[in-house]
Design a protein around this motif. Structure first.
Motif, mmCIF file in Angstrom:
data_model
loop_
_atom_site.group_PDB
_atom_site.id
_atom_site.type_symbol
_atom_site.label_atom_id
_atom_site.label_comp_id
_atom_site.label_asym_id
_atom_site.label_seq_id
_atom_site.Cartn_x
_atom_site.Cartn_y
_atom_site.Cartn_z
ATOM 1 N N PHE A 1 42.147 -78.671 24.604
ATOM 2 C CA PHE A 1 42.552 -80.068 24.512
ATOM 3 C C PHE A 1 43.298 -80.304 23.194
ATOM 4 O O PHE A 1 42.855 -79.858 22.136
ATOM 5 N N ASN A 2 44.425 -81.007 23.291
ATOM 6 C CA ASN A 2 45.185 -81.352 22.093
ATOM 7 C C ASN A 2 44.512 -82.564 21.427
ATOM 8 O O ASN A 2 44.426 -83.636 22.005
ATOM 9 N N VAL A 3 44.020 -82.359 20.205
ATOM 10 C CA VAL A 3 43.297 -83.423 19.495
ATOM 11 C C VAL A 3 43.948 -83.691 18.129
ATOM 12 O O VAL A 3 43.279 -84.090 17.176
ATOM 13 N N LEU B 1 38.152 -92.534 24.088
ATOM 14 C CA LEU B 1 38.654 -91.493 24.982
ATOM 15 C C LEU B 1 39.909 -90.843 24.400
ATOM 16 O O LEU B 1 40.863 -91.520 24.035
ATOM 17 N N ILE B 2 39.876 -89.494 24.320
ATOM 18 C CA ILE B 2 41.040 -88.742 23.822
ATOM 19 C C ILE B 2 41.803 -88.103 24.974
ATOM 20 O O ILE B 2 43.023 -88.140 25.031
ATOM 21 N N ALA B 3 41.063 -87.471 25.890
ATOM 22 C CA ALA B 3 41.722 -86.729 26.983
ATOM 23 C C ALA B 3 40.801 -86.666 28.190
ATOM 24 O O ALA B 3 39.569 -86.703 28.057
ATOM 25 N N VAL C 1 36.528 -84.225 33.695
ATOM 26 C CA VAL C 1 36.052 -83.945 32.338
ATOM 27 C C VAL C 1 36.734 -84.917 31.387
ATOM 28 O O VAL C 1 37.959 -85.095 31.424
ATOM 29 N N GLU C 2 35.929 -85.565 30.557
ATOM 30 C CA GLU C 2 36.475 -86.508 29.579
ATOM 31 C C GLU C 2 36.025 -86.110 28.172
ATOM 32 O O GLU C 2 34.850 -85.818 27.943
ATOM 33 N N VAL C 3 36.991 -86.094 27.253
ATOM 34 C CA VAL C 3 36.709 -85.768 25.847
ATOM 35 C C VAL C 3 36.881 -87.040 25.030
ATOM 36 O O VAL C 3 37.926 -87.693 25.082
#
Length: 337
Positions: A142-144, A126-128, A109-111
């Motif tokens: 997810f830490n954003v 890409l964040i996480a 999974v990519e955020v």
């Protein structure tokens, strides 16, 4: 009207939110967070349970595209300092199982942060990323913080998040192998994606709301009837219930329905017993007053000398759910000062 306006200032409510309860349901995460930090009356259970003094939750505004998640964070106030931002999505269980020869039970999974609006292909950053089980379901967090901090500084850079899911199988690379819940009526409302911001309001709320003994009683702030007593009853704590329904705020305050602010009443005449929590200064003042050594010196005052904070869970004027902590709202002890 002036008293209610003052009460709004104490609770830091600029615009009175519309009545949405019981029609609109708050996110369960926010209700659980309130119950973790506060008792049923909203009184803080222990210091340090909450990061900052405000928690804001924003629900996903994109209901069609299963990849795109967008949150309107314009309710953030000027001067509010963001400490942490969490992107919370509910991963749905994959319904059909693959062939047994396919032993790859995980997907990637990519955020991403979307850099431009409605671009095909999307320009994204890409964040996480993480591996998830295909067949489990539940919340993923997810830490954003870094991304949302940028959006707070410059709202025009907020185009939302983009999620992709892939896995390697015997047929090569598979895309969109799992989906995340989107709000589709009441059934999935509780699983709708959330952006949760933990912040510091940086407002000096010096005006706490613990009424003094001279405050007038009203329908919204009721005191218990008191037995006839002499005017020399010693300083002590009495009940003062603030009823949000009577004030007209029950249509947008989720928890609590009201709270006991308490107030202090009674005399501080010499001798001041141990239970009166008197300062040395108050003791000397009470002696001077009793001996009538000065006509100008009055009796020490019966006031709160220990206060606790109150937590409020409510819908703001944009129907986002907010958890806010207010310092020095409940008198837990009275003393002579």
């Amino acid at each position: 009207a002036a008293a209610l306006q003052r009460l709004r200032e104490v609770f830091d409510i600029e615009e009175l939110p519309p009545d949405v309860l019981p029609r609109k349901k708050p996110p369960q995460f926010m209700v659980d967070l309130f119950n973790k930090v506060a008792d049923a009356n909203g009184i803080t259970r222990a210091p340090g349970l909450l990061q900052g003094d405000v928690v804001r939750s924003f629900e996903d505004r994109v209901h069609v595209d299963h990849h795109h998640f967008y949150f309107d964070i314009s309710a953030m106030e000027k001067g509010e300092q963001m400490l942490k931002a969490e992107f919370r999505v509910f991963k749905l269980k994959r319904t059909h199982r693959s062939r047994r020869s396919d032993v790859q039970h995980f997907c990637k999974v990519e955020v991403y942060e979307l850099l431009k609006h409605e671009n095909k292909p999307q320009k994204k950053h890409l964040i996480a990323s993480r591996l998830l089980s295909l067949y489990a379901e539940g919340w993923e967090v997810f830490n954003v913080t870094q991304t949302v901090s940028k959006w707070v500084r410059n709202s025009s850079s907020n185009h939302g998040f983009w999620i992709t899911t892939t896995r390697v199988s015997s047929n090569g690379m598979e895309h969109d192998v799992v989906t995340f819940a989107k709000s589709q009526g009441a059934l999935q409302e509780s699983r709708n994606a959330l952006l949760v911001l933990f912040t510091n309001s940086n407002k000096r709320r010096s005006h706490s709301f613990v009424p003094s003994a001279t405050s007038s009683s009203s329908a919204s702030m009721s005191r218990r009837p008191r037995a006839a007593s002499s005017p020399l009853t010693a300083c002590h704590r009495r009940e003062l219930y603030v009823d949000f329904h009577a004030i007209g705020w029950s249509g947008w305050i989720i928890h609590p329905s009201g709270y006991n602010a308490f107030y202090c009443r009674g005399s501080c005449i010499f001798p001041l017993g141990e239970g009166l929590n008197a300062t040395n200064h108050a003791t000397v003042q009470s002696i001077v007053y009793t001996l009538k050594l000065s006509q100008e010196v009055s009796m020490p005052c019966c006031v709160p000398d220990e206060l606790k904070s109150l937590n409020l869970l409510y819908f703001d004027d944009k129907q986002n759910v907010v958890l806010k902590n207010y310092k020095d709202m409940v008198a837990t002890r009275c003393g002579c000062h």
